[in-house]
Enzyme design. Structure first.
Site, PDB file in Angstrom:
ATOM      1  N   CYS A  56      65.530  96.877  26.329  1.00 27.63           N
ATOM      2  CA  CYS A  56      64.580  97.995  26.345  1.00 27.63           C
ATOM      3  C   CYS A  56      65.262  99.277  25.858  1.00 27.63           C
ATOM      4  O   CYS A  56      65.541  99.417  24.685  1.00 27.63           O
ATOM      5  CB  CYS A  56      63.967  98.120  27.745  1.00 27.63           C
ATOM      6  SG  CYS A  56      62.578  99.275  27.797  1.00 27.63           S
ATOM      7  N   HIS A 109      61.969  92.765  28.719  1.00 27.66           N
ATOM      8  CA  HIS A 109      62.862  92.697  29.885  1.00 27.66           C
ATOM      9  C   HIS A 109      63.095  91.241  30.294  1.00 27.66           C
ATOM     10  O   HIS A 109      62.374  90.725  31.152  1.00 27.66           O
ATOM     11  CB  HIS A 109      62.258  93.481  31.057  1.00 27.66           C
ATOM     12  CG  HIS A 109      62.423  94.950  30.928  1.00 27.66           C
ATOM     13  ND1 HIS A 109      63.467  95.647  31.507  1.00 27.66           N
ATOM     14  CD2 HIS A 109      61.692  95.862  30.238  1.00 27.66           C
ATOM     15  CE1 HIS A 109      63.361  96.931  31.200  1.00 27.66           C
ATOM     16  NE2 HIS A 109      62.286  97.093  30.437  1.00 27.66           N
ATOM     17  N   GLU A 124      65.213  90.048  32.197  1.00 28.39           N
ATOM     18  CA  GLU A 124      65.565  89.944  33.636  1.00 28.39           C
ATOM     19  C   GLU A 124      64.327  89.902  34.523  1.00 28.39           C
ATOM     20  O   GLU A 124      64.417  89.533  35.700  1.00 28.39           O
ATOM     21  CB  GLU A 124      66.494  91.090  34.041  1.00 28.39           C
ATOM     22  CG  GLU A 124      65.821  92.412  34.366  1.00 28.39           C
ATOM     23  CD  GLU A 124      65.317  93.191  33.140  1.00 28.39           C
ATOM     24  OE1 GLU A 124      65.457  92.692  32.001  1.00 28.39           O
ATOM     25  OE2 GLU A 124      64.789  94.296  33.326  1.00 28.39           O
TER      26      GLU A 124
END
Ligand SMILES: NCCCC(=O)O
Length: 240
Positions: free
Chosen positions: A114, A215, A217
């Site tokens: 990001c 993202h 994660e």
């Protein structure tokens, strides 16, 4: 022998935080999801604070993740702040730029997530769209506060991004209001949203520098971090 758990440094940042009954002060933080995802991929996460001189820590990690967060100071790409630009932390911009430079110098793999992807572009003279809805005409990349909404991404078939992910069409969790505009030197775009937003960048002169606007994660797809952990293992062997 391959080290069992390579160390992946994660750029953290200073925010005013409140916790417990007594504490309300600047804290070094990073969403827990980053550490959990790196650990789940088989690496040891090491949080790196935004302090002067911290780039020397690159010698102690096997790979570096530049994490998400607030907007990069537009002065870094020669622009004045837009009314929507928010969360600027010049000390973080400086620390992460130094971490990136040290990683490139040493040959350490870098994954930008990001804001981290945006930094990869700005570090090489690229620019950003300061408020994406003004460009694409919708708020789909950050539709609700703190909701990482999914959208589709297409990946260039013959790219590092495609090799890392193992496919060229995917749905990704996304939360951002800025995006890559003009690409920096030796930076190429390798994934896009349907509206033309750049979703991944690579450095053409480096085999292991990759940035994604989404993202990983926050999602259920472990492939990107699994690939990056493998790059960290190889880096650990190379630097022994
Ligand atoms: N600009 C910082 C990264 C997140 C966002 O674009 O909103």
């Amino acid at each position: 022998m391959s080290p069992a758990r390579p160390v992946i440094g994660l750029s953290a940042y200073s925010e005013h935080a409140r916790w417990g009954e007594a504490w309300s002060m600047p804290a070094t933080l990073l969403p827990q999801a980053y550490a959990d995802a790196v650990a789940a991929a088989g690496a040891l996460p090491l949080l790196i604070p935004s302090v002067t001189g911290v780039a020397a820590i690159v010698d102690r990690v096997d790979a570096l993740i530049l994490a998400g967060g607030g907007d990069i100071d537009p002065a870094r790409y020669g622009a004045s702040p837009d009314a929507e630009t928010a969360g600027v932390r010049p000390e973080r911009d400086g620390a992460e730029s130094e971490l990136l430079a040290a990683a490139l110098e040493r040959g350490t793999p870098v994954l930008g997530i990001c804001r981290g992807m945006q930094l990869l572009n700005v570090a090489r003279g690229g620019t950003l769209h300061q408020h994406l809805p003004d460009v694409v005409g919708h708020s789909g990349h950050r539709s609700e506060v703190a909701v990482f909404g999914p959208h589709d991404v297409k990946v260039a078939p013959d790219s590092l991004t495609a090799r890392a992910l193992g496919e060229t069409a995917l749905s990704v969790p996304s939360y951002h209001h800025q995006a890559v505009d003009r690409l920096g030197r030796d930076v190429i775009a390798t994934a896009w949203c349907d509206d033309g937003t750049v979703e991944a960048v690579e450095y053409t002169d480096r085999p292991d520098v990759l940035g994604v606007q989404w993202h990983p994660e926050m999602g259920a797809d472990p492939r990107l971090l699994a690939w990056f952990t493998e790059r960290a293992r190889v880096s650990a062997l190379d630097h022994r």
